[in-house]
Design a protein around this motif. Structure first.
Motif, short mmCIF file in Angstrom:
data_model
loop_
_atom_site.label_atom_id
_atom_site.label_comp_id
_atom_site.label_asym_id
_atom_site.label_seq_id
_atom_site.Cartn_x
_atom_site.Cartn_y
_atom_site.Cartn_z
N VAL A 245 -16.95 -10.75 19.31
CA VAL A 245 -17.59 -9.78 20.21
C VAL A 245 -18.55 -10.48 21.16
O VAL A 245 -18.56 -10.21 22.37
CB VAL A 245 -18.33 -8.70 19.39
CG1 VAL A 245 -19.14 -7.80 20.31
CG2 VAL A 245 -17.34 -7.88 18.57
N THR A 246 -19.34 -11.38 20.62
CA THR A 246 -20.42 -12.01 21.42
C THR A 246 -19.86 -12.88 22.54
O THR A 246 -20.35 -12.81 23.68
CB THR A 246 -21.33 -12.85 20.52
OG1 THR A 246 -21.87 -12.03 19.49
CG2 THR A 246 -22.46 -13.46 21.32
N VAL A 249 -18.38 -10.83 25.54
CA VAL A 249 -19.43 -10.10 26.26
C VAL A 249 -20.29 -11.07 27.07
O VAL A 249 -20.58 -10.83 28.25
CB VAL A 249 -20.30 -9.31 25.26
CG1 VAL A 249 -21.54 -8.75 25.96
CG2 VAL A 249 -19.49 -8.17 24.64
N ALA A 253 -20.54 -11.38 31.20
CA ALA A 253 -21.84 -11.32 31.88
C ALA A 253 -22.07 -12.55 32.76
O ALA A 253 -22.54 -12.44 33.90
CB ALA A 253 -22.96 -11.20 30.84
#
Length: 291
Positions: A245-246, A249, A253
């Motif tokens: 997930v990290t 994301v 960004a």
């Protein structure tokens, strides 16, 4: 009338213009920042693949000399065009370094990368030298065609292949490694070219980013960066949910930040430098997965 004593001659103030010398110009002409970044990425990949220290050093030398040859050949081949567009930041175009010196340096570096690549074996040599050949083809002709991006895809896709096929069993890397690397290279192509779109067009250079235009180019660049991070997060087996997930994301960004930088400062190399940072971060994360 008594003659007045002559005033002492004024010593002209020596104003140093800080013009770079030939050696510094030669260093600048090799495009050191991206060259060192690509070499770092290759060394990290070699460590992650499990190569021994000696092989890691040889691979690093092969990649670094290849990058030197690519950077020097770029400035050598583009010298006339850079003069026409007033590129005073280019040492060859500004006359800081003679063309023949940069040409000799490019050919010497190319010979060094061929020798060091074959020291690793025929398979890793093929993976490395196909990438160098693609980059030279870009410098010589393909940068002005719709195939400009393909050279980056080919060159960067081969980068993670070389250390794996240098192992005794000659295994192939996980499928997603060449894909992630190719996407990062493709994004770097757009980030590197976007600031020079107008000057390039004036001298007949119409590569893929020029044909798509600045707005679409920024979108393509950001999409490639984001896709690389998403793939790095979800494709490797055995990683944690937090990692899966990290990484995507954070990658999205950072890609958005790079796109904003490219839009706000279209003539600045900031977006290209951010792309290099993202690539280094992604490869560092890759090392945590493979070791």
């Amino acid at each position: 009338m008594t003659d007045l004593p002559a005033a002492p001659e004024e010593t002209p103030r020596q104003v140093r213009t800080r013009r770079p010398g030939p050696l510094r110009g030669l260093v600048t002409a090799c495009h050191p920042v991206p060259g060192l970044a690509v070499t770092f990425v290759a060394v990290v990949l070699a460590v992650g693949a499990g190569l021994g220290p000696g092989q890691v050093v040889i691979l690093g030398v092969a990649v670094f000399t290849g990058q030197l040859s690519i950077g020097w050949s770029n400035d050598w081949i583009d010298a006339a065009r850079d003069r026409a567009t007033g590129r005073t930041d280019k040492p060859v175009a500004s006359g800081t370094v003679p063309e023949r010196t940069v040409a000799a340096a490019a050919v010497t570096a190319l010979a060094a990368t061929i020798v060091s690549s074959f020291t690793l074996g025929p398979l890793p040599a093929a993976a490395l030298l196909v990438g160098v050949a693609a980059a030279w083809a870009y410098n010589l002709r393909l940068k002005a065609t719709v195939w400009s991006g393909a050279t980056y895809l080919i060159a960067f896709a081969g980068l993670p292949v070389a250390p794996y096929v240098a192992l005794p069993e000659h295994p192939w890397p996980p499928w997603w490694m060449p894909v992630v690397s190719a996407l990062l290279g493709f994004a770097a192509h757009f980030a590197n070219v976007l600031p020079d779109l107008r000057a390039d067009t004036e001298t007949g250079i119409r590569g893929l980013p020029h044909r798509l235009g600045p707005r679409t180019g920024v979108i393509v660049m950001a999409a490639a960066l984001a896709a690389a991070s998403v793939l790095l997060g979800v494709a490797p087996a055995g990683t944690s949910t937090l990692f899966a997930v990290t990484v995507p994301v954070a990658g999205i960004a950072l890609a958005a930040t790079t796109a904003v930088a490219a839009v706000r400062a279209p003539n600045s190399p900031v977006a290209f430098r951010l792309t290099i940072v993202i690539a280094v971060l992604d490869v560092t994360l890759l090392l945590t997965i493979t070791t």
